[in-house]
Design an enzyme around this catalytic site. Structure first.
Site, PDB file in Angstrom:
ATOM      1  CB  ALA A  88      18.536  -9.992 -14.855  1.00 37.63           C
ATOM      2  CE  LYS A  89      20.970 -14.839  -9.971  1.00 35.36           C
ATOM      3  NZ  LYS A  89      22.043 -15.768 -10.417  1.00 35.36           N
TER       4      LYS A  89
END
Length: 414
Positions: free
Chosen positions: A105-106
């Site tokens: 994720a980011k």
């Protein structure tokens, strides 16, 4: 220096080079090509002067095929959804290379933290977390530090989540202060692993770090720790840079004195012979370690790189078009998927400690990080030898195989 060339197409082109070396099917590759979700949020914040300013935030969850997603939250001007999607995909690959039960994720907020007061920054961080509170969790999506965010920001995120949910869930955030369930080694893991990986790759090629000349682009937490670790192994660090300047000494820099100087002055500029940050990437050295951000080496400056080894201590520091040029020129790029893997490893270890409420000593954490990093490097170098390919392609092939296996076993729902 910041390039605008971070793009999904470049990542896909590099992944296609790995396809002949792995067992990916159209089905499992389709899961990789499309992030699970990307959300954008508006963040109204009351500023110190009483006005309301609205910031834009993003969060991408790329994959959960191997476990809950985990990834950093960057606070930096210009952050956008596309950037988060590319970096989230890289986090998925990195977790798979490390063989961790995590996805990638980011997230981020389009803001320059330097323009905000501490109170205003806290408002941005807390509002961002509040907007995502129904989408994050210790078994769903875990937030981590990134460019512009630190342990204090993680503490605000943790508190905001728990106040919103009425829980005491420490594992929803990693990179926290130790008194709040953080782990030893959080600040040092990426730099430590970059130095360890560089040493392993040179050893594989019959070389040593002893008396090797090193230049470090980005003397923050990662670059400082990497430089110190390389120097402890006999390397000669002759140049470093930060956002405000760069310093050079042909006989080698006193890193302890340099760290103290930067702490006092706020920059490395003026410590020895001043050069520009761009000149650091052009020095005739054995190892150029990139510890700033993506796109440091790009199509515009790759021709000026004279190092024999380029180490990506941060994600996507060498853009694909630049790497093609460097490879043709005989430069060995040690990719982010192994060089900066210590960050995701220590975040995983913190998450595990929070889940069990049992915490290891600093020595135990360092040993666990080194062990997992060494295994990952050995795995990647093994694929590279067997398949006769470069390290990045080998890392992609290894990661895609592991993602493929998880995807096939899970099947398609519904």
């Amino acid at each position: 220096m910041r390039a605008s060339g971070l793009n999904w197409q470049g990542l896909m082109e590099q992944l296609r080079q790995a396809l002949p070396h792995c067992e990916v099917t159209d089905q499992s590759l389709a899961y990789f090509k499309y992030p699970k979700r990307t959300v954008s949020v508006n963040l109204p914040v009351r500023m110190d002067d009483g006005s309301i300013r609205v910031f834009r935030g993003y969060r991408t969850v790329h994959s959960t095929s191997r476990g809950p997603s985990m990834g950093g939250v960057r606070l930096r001007e210009g952050v956008n959804a596309h950037e988060c999607e590319v970096l989230a995909a890289i986090m998925t690959l990195k977790a798979a290379v490390a063989d961790l039960p995590l996805g990638g994720a980011k997230g981020g907020v389009d803001v320059d933290p330097a323009t905000l007061s501490p109170h205003e920054l806290e408002g941005v961080v807390r509002r961002y977390t509040s907007e995502l509170v129904e989408l994050i969790g210790h078994n769903e999506d875990i937030l981590a530090p990134d460019v512009g965010s630190d342990a204090q920001a993680m503490a605000w995120m943790l508190d905001t989540y728990n106040e919103n949910t009425g829980t005491t869930s420490n594992g929803v955030v990693v990179g926290k202060p130790i008194p709040l369930g953080g782990s030893y080694g959080s600040k040092d893991a990426r730099g430590r692993s970059a130095a360890l990986v560089a040493a392993r790759v040179l050893e594989e090629r019959g070389e040593s770090l002893s008396r090797a000349k090193v230049a470090v682009y980005g003397f923050g937490d990662v670059g400082r720790r990497a430089a110190q670790t390389l120097a402890a192994q006999g390397a000669l660090v002759i140049a470093v840079s930060d956002q405000d300047g760069a310093t050079f000494a042909s006989s080698g820099l006193d890193l302890d004195a340099l760290s103290a100087y930067r702490e006092e002055r706020g920059s490395v500029a003026g410590f020895a012979t001043d050069i520009t940050p761009a000149e650091v990437t052009e020095l005739d050295v054995d190892v150029l370690l990139l510890a700033y951000d993506y796109g440091t080496v790009n199509a515009g400056n790759a021709h000026a790189v004279r190092a024999r080894y380029v180490v990506e201590a941060t994600n996507r520091a060498v853009l694909p078009e630049a790497e093609r040029f460097l490879t043709e020129a005989g430069v060995q790029v040690i990719p982010d998927l192994i060089a900066s893997i210590g960050g995701v490893v220590v975040n995983y270890l913190e998450w595990v400690q929070d889940a069990s409420n049992f915490f290891w000593t600093e020595e135990e954490i360092e040993a666990a990080i080194d062990q997992r990093v060494n295994v990952a490097v050995s795995d990647v170098m093994g694929v590279a030898r067997t398949r006769q390919t470069d390290l990045r392609t080998a890392a992609y092939a290894l990661a895609l195989n592991r993602l493929h296996n998880a995807t096939v076993m899970r099947g398609v729902y519904p």
